[in-house]
Design a protein around this motif. Structure first.
Motif, PDB file in Angstrom:
ATOM      1  N   LYS A  44       2.239   9.868  -3.458  1.00 50.46           N
ATOM      2  CA  LYS A  44       2.299  11.029  -4.357  1.00 50.46           C
ATOM      3  C   LYS A  44       3.725  11.572  -4.443  1.00 50.46           C
ATOM      4  N   ASP A  45       4.421  11.575  -3.319  1.00 50.19           N
ATOM      5  CA  ASP A  45       5.802  12.059  -3.317  1.00 50.19           C
ATOM      6  C   ASP A  45       6.682  11.168  -4.178  1.00 50.19           C
ATOM      7  N   GLU A  46       6.495   9.864  -4.063  1.00 46.59           N
ATOM      8  CA  GLU A  46       7.297   8.925  -4.869  1.00 46.59           C
ATOM      9  C   GLU A  46       7.006   9.095  -6.360  1.00 46.59           C
ATOM     10  N   ALA A  47       5.725   9.251  -6.721  1.00 47.37           N
ATOM     11  CA  ALA A  47       5.372   9.433  -8.125  1.00 47.37           C
ATOM     12  C   ALA A  47       5.901  10.771  -8.652  1.00 47.37           C
ATOM     13  N   SER A  48       5.891  11.804  -7.817  1.00 47.68           N
ATOM     14  CA  SER A  48       6.408  13.101  -8.240  1.00 47.68           C
ATOM     15  C   SER A  48       7.905  13.029  -8.501  1.00 47.68           C
ATOM     16  N   LYS A  49       8.635  12.307  -7.654  1.00 47.16           N
ATOM     17  CA  LYS A  49      10.078  12.168  -7.864  1.00 47.16           C
ATOM     18  C   LYS A  49      10.377  11.388  -9.135  1.00 47.16           C
ATOM     19  N   MET A  50       9.598  10.368  -9.407  1.00 46.19           N
ATOM     20  CA  MET A  50       9.789   9.615 -10.646  1.00 46.19           C
ATOM     21  C   MET A  50       9.475  10.486 -11.868  1.00 46.19           C
ATOM     22  N   ALA A  51       8.448  11.325 -11.755  1.00 42.85           N
ATOM     23  CA  ALA A  51       8.149  12.247 -12.855  1.00 42.85           C
ATOM     24  C   ALA A  51       9.276  13.256 -13.040  1.00 42.85           C
ATOM     25  N   LEU A  52       9.856  13.711 -11.923  1.00 46.05           N
ATOM     26  CA  LEU A  52      10.986  14.634 -12.009  1.00 46.05           C
ATOM     27  C   LEU A  52      12.180  13.955 -12.683  1.00 46.05           C
ATOM     28  N   ALA A  53      12.404  12.692 -12.355  1.00 45.64           N
ATOM     29  CA  ALA A  53      13.479  11.947 -13.020  1.00 45.64           C
ATOM     30  C   ALA A  53      13.228  11.854 -14.524  1.00 45.64           C
ATOM     31  N   GLN A  54      11.967  11.642 -14.914  1.00 46.23           N
ATOM     32  CA  GLN A  54      11.641  11.580 -16.337  1.00 46.23           C
ATOM     33  C   GLN A  54      11.824  12.936 -17.003  1.00 46.23           C
ATOM     34  N   TYR A  55      11.560  14.002 -16.266  1.00 45.19           N
ATOM     35  CA  TYR A  55      11.784  15.349 -16.810  1.00 45.19           C
ATOM     36  C   TYR A  55      13.273  15.586 -17.074  1.00 45.19           C
TER      37      TYR A  55
ATOM     38  N   GLU B  53      15.741   9.895  -8.591  1.00 42.52           N
ATOM     39  CA  GLU B  53      15.480   8.466  -8.379  1.00 42.52           C
ATOM     40  C   GLU B  53      15.837   8.051  -6.953  1.00 42.52           C
ATOM     41  N   GLU B  54      16.919   8.574  -6.429  1.00 39.83           N
ATOM     42  CA  GLU B  54      17.295   8.241  -5.053  1.00 39.83           C
ATOM     43  C   GLU B  54      16.221   8.708  -4.073  1.00 39.83           C
ATOM     44  N   GLU B  55      15.706   9.910  -4.277  1.00 42.39           N
ATOM     45  CA  GLU B  55      14.635  10.394  -3.408  1.00 42.39           C
ATOM     46  C   GLU B  55      13.370   9.558  -3.584  1.00 42.39           C
ATOM     47  N   ALA B  56      13.106   9.108  -4.814  1.00 45.47           N
ATOM     48  CA  ALA B  56      11.932   8.262  -5.043  1.00 45.47           C
ATOM     49  C   ALA B  56      12.070   6.927  -4.318  1.00 45.47           C
ATOM     50  N   TYR B  57      13.256   6.355  -4.330  1.00 46.23           N
ATOM     51  CA  TYR B  57      13.457   5.078  -3.620  1.00 46.23           C
ATOM     52  C   TYR B  57      13.412   5.275  -2.103  1.00 46.23           C
ATOM     53  N   GLU B  58      13.787   6.448  -1.637  1.00 44.44           N
ATOM     54  CA  GLU B  58      13.610   6.749  -0.213  1.00 44.44           C
ATOM     55  C   GLU B  58      12.131   6.762   0.150  1.00 44.44           C
ATOM     56  N   ALA B  59      11.328   7.339  -0.746  1.00 43.69           N
ATOM     57  CA  ALA B  59       9.878   7.307  -0.530  1.00 43.69           C
ATOM     58  C   ALA B  59       9.336   5.887  -0.618  1.00 43.69           C
ATOM     59  N   GLN B  60       9.919   5.069  -1.487  1.00 45.60           N
ATOM     60  CA  GLN B  60       9.484   3.675  -1.583  1.00 45.60           C
ATOM     61  C   GLN B  60       9.779   2.906  -0.308  1.00 45.60           C
ATOM     62  N   LYS B  61      10.899   3.214   0.342  1.00 43.51           N
ATOM     63  CA  LYS B  61      11.189   2.566   1.622  1.00 43.51           C
ATOM     64  C   LYS B  61      10.123   2.937   2.657  1.00 43.51           C
ATOM     65  N   LYS B  62       9.740   4.177   2.680  1.00 37.76           N
ATOM     66  CA  LYS B  62       8.688   4.605   3.609  1.00 37.76           C
ATOM     67  C   LYS B  62       7.365   3.949   3.261  1.00 37.76           C
ATOM     68  N   MET B  63       7.085   3.836   1.963  1.00 37.98           N
ATOM     69  CA  MET B  63       5.862   3.161   1.530  1.00 37.98           C
ATOM     70  C   MET B  63       5.854   1.707   1.960  1.00 37.98           C
ATOM     71  N   ALA B  64       7.019   1.028   1.877  1.00 40.20           N
ATOM     72  CA  ALA B  64       7.083  -0.378   2.292  1.00 40.20           C
ATOM     73  C   ALA B  64       6.770  -0.518   3.779  1.00 40.20           C
ATOM     74  N   ARG B  65       7.228   0.431   4.580  1.00 39.14           N
ATOM     75  CA  ARG B  65       6.909   0.377   6.014  1.00 39.14           C
ATOM     76  C   ARG B  65       5.423   0.633   6.255  1.00 39.14           C
ATOM     77  N   LEU B  66       4.847   1.583   5.509  1.00 42.85           N
ATOM     78  CA  LEU B  66       3.439   1.901   5.712  1.00 42.85           C
ATOM     79  C   LEU B  66       2.514   0.798   5.196  1.00 42.85           C
ATOM     80  N   GLU B  67       2.964   0.101   4.166  1.00 48.58           N
ATOM     81  CA  GLU B  67       2.149  -1.008   3.667  1.00 48.58           C
ATOM     82  C   GLU B  67       2.071  -2.142   4.678  1.00 48.58           C
ATOM     83  N   GLY B  68       3.013  -2.195   5.589  1.00 51.28           N
ATOM     84  CA  GLY B  68       2.950  -3.198   6.660  1.00 51.28           C
ATOM     85  C   GLY B  68       2.010  -2.815   7.781  1.00 51.28           C
ATOM     86  N   ARG B  69       1.354  -1.655   7.655  1.00 49.15           N
ATOM     87  CA  ARG B  69       0.362  -1.243   8.644  1.00 49.15           C
ATOM     88  C   ARG B  69      -1.032  -1.624   8.135  1.00 49.15           C
TER      89      ARG B  69
END
Length: 474
Positions: A98-109, A304-320
């Protein structure tokens, strides 16, 4: 001379007529009606709708199996096998998505905000260009009227020169007749005849000389007056052609302005009657700070930078592992054995599931991808800051140049008017320097047009800085 004085007074009393329409009102209409801006806003709304999508749990899985012939078991005849399973991502995964999607929406705004700022700048720029055009037309019309008054002034002097030439010719004939009459009456005596002949002859010679000089002067003055008329008519034709071109230029500018406001291209547009000098009230470095803090493109890259930071966290969590919980329901019917019913009780069995993420390469690649995208955004942001700083510096240079030109052309306009008044007074007195009058009048027109251009350039440059800083600077 009385007519000439009246014309000069008319030349010094020119009035202007203007239009009035608020630029802010035009900006509001553009913000509400422009289709491109609406499209960007709908993109932002669509990006917001992605937040509840990624924040929801995966859909539960339901599987059902029915036996064509009941399966005989000790508990009875099994009719079916029904399973319901719900998977749960690892702890914190949904929040991170949700955080990553919110940051992407903010970038679109911020993309929408940048589009709005660009639209507002286009509206301001076109509005200022229309104001410049209307002022050019007004000043050109005024100068055309002045040249027509010059034409009438030159015609009056030419006609006056013609009347003076006719009076000189009549005077010459009268003087000649009077001289011949004197010589005839003095022929009564020999002594007085001699003196009369001498006096008559000398009178004829004097009157011929005077009439010849007067005739030559009046012819010269007449030729000079006619050349003045022709000169001013040449200038009138040139100015009429320029005025026609300026009026034709209204159509594409009005069409462009109405297109930005999403209106009919031929709808009438009213422009304010005057623009005054404008100055930058903030300090220059404060403007640069405002640009680096408020520019929508920089905010978009930050999001976008904050969204990619969230994507890095998502990549780690997807490995769980993913956890699953469910239930297995097996309905039974009683069966008869040795004449006695056996079993028939339904069974409910709780279930748990677990994914085993053993293929680590794809999770490592996901994390590396997010890191590289984040690095690219950081580099892109640095480059954007450099470009904005260059545009800020260029805009300030253009603003300084517009300020200098405004001051220069205002002073030059005043000096040209003073010079023109002196030349007009001289021309009204003795008819000299008419060509210089036309030259100074043309120079005055040029200074007036350049003054309007420099004032408009001031406002356009301020609009550029406001577009970069995404805020009002005055």
């Amino acid at each position: 001379m009385k007519k000439i004085a009246i014309i000069i007074l008319l030349l010094l009393g020119v009035q202007t007529i203007g239009f009035s329409q608020s630029l802010e009102e035009s900006l509001e209409i553009a913000g509400e009606n422009n289709p491109e801006l609406k499209a960007y806003f709908n993109d932002y709304l669509a990006a917001l709708e992605k937040v509840p999508q990624v924040g929801a749990l995966p859909d539960p899985e339901l599987s059902m199996g029915f036996f064509i012939r009941p399966m005989e078991r000790f508990m009875g005849n099994q009719q079916a096998d029904i399973q319901l399973m719900q998977m749960f991502p690892w702890f914190g995964m949904l929040k991170t998505q949700k955080d990553e999607a919110s940051k992407m929406a903010l970038a679109q705004y911020e993309v929408f905000q940048d589009a709005k700022n660009r639209l507002f700048f286009q509206v301001k720029n076109t509005w200022y260009e229309m104001y410049r055009l209307e002022e050019d037309i007004r000043i050109t019309e005024e100068n055309l009227d002045i040249l027509k008054q010059y034409e009438r002034l030159a015609l009056i002097r030419f006609q006056s020169a013609g009347v003076g030439g006719s009076s000189s010719s009549s005077g010459m004939q009268g003087t000649s007749n009077m001289s011949s009459g004197s010589s005839t009456s003095s022929s009564s005596s020999m002594g007085s005849m001699g003196s009369g002949m001498t006096s008559g002859t000398s009178g004829k010679t004097s009157s011929k000389g005077n009439s010849s000089m007067s005739s030559s002067a009046s012819m010269g003055e007449g030729k000079s007056g006619m050349s003045d008329v022709l000169r001013v008519r040449i200038e009138i034709k040139e100015l009429e052609n320029t005025l026609a071109l300026l009026r034709d230029s209204r159509v594409p500018l009005v069409a462009e302005f109405n297109q930005l406001l999403n209106r009919n291209t031929d709808e009438r547009v009213s422009i304010a009657d005057s623009l005054t000098d404008t100055v930058l009230t903030l300090e220059r470095l404060a403007v640069l700070d405002s640009i680096t803090q408020n520019n929508p493109m920089l905010k978009m890259l930050d999001a976008e930078e904050e969204a990619y930071e969230a994507q890095k966290k998502m990549a780690r969590l997807e490995g769980r592992p993913m956890l699953g919980a469910g239930v297995n329901y097996m309905p039974f019917s009683p069966r008869t054995e040795n004449g006695m019913p056996m079993g028939g009780n339904d069974m409910v069995m709780p279930m748990v599931g677990l994914t085993i993420p053993i293929y680590r390469k794809k999770y490592n690649a996901l994390q590396k991808e997010a890191e590289l995208k984040q690095l690219a955004v950081q580099q892109r942001r640095e480059n954007t800051v450099n470009q904005l700083t260059t545009r800020w510096s260029t805009a300030l240079r253009d603003l300084d140049d517009a300020n200098r030109r405004t001051k220069l052309y205002r002073e030059q306009t005043d000096l040209a008017r003073q010079t023109l008044n002196l030349l007009m007074t001289s021309y009204a007195t003795d008819g000299r320097d008419f060509e210089e009058v036309l030259r100074i009048q043309q120079q005055l027109l040029d200074y007036q047009l350049r003054l309007i251009t420099s004032i408009v350039d001031q406002h356009i440059t301020i609009a550029i800085l406001e577009n970069l800083a995404a805020t009002e600077l005055n």
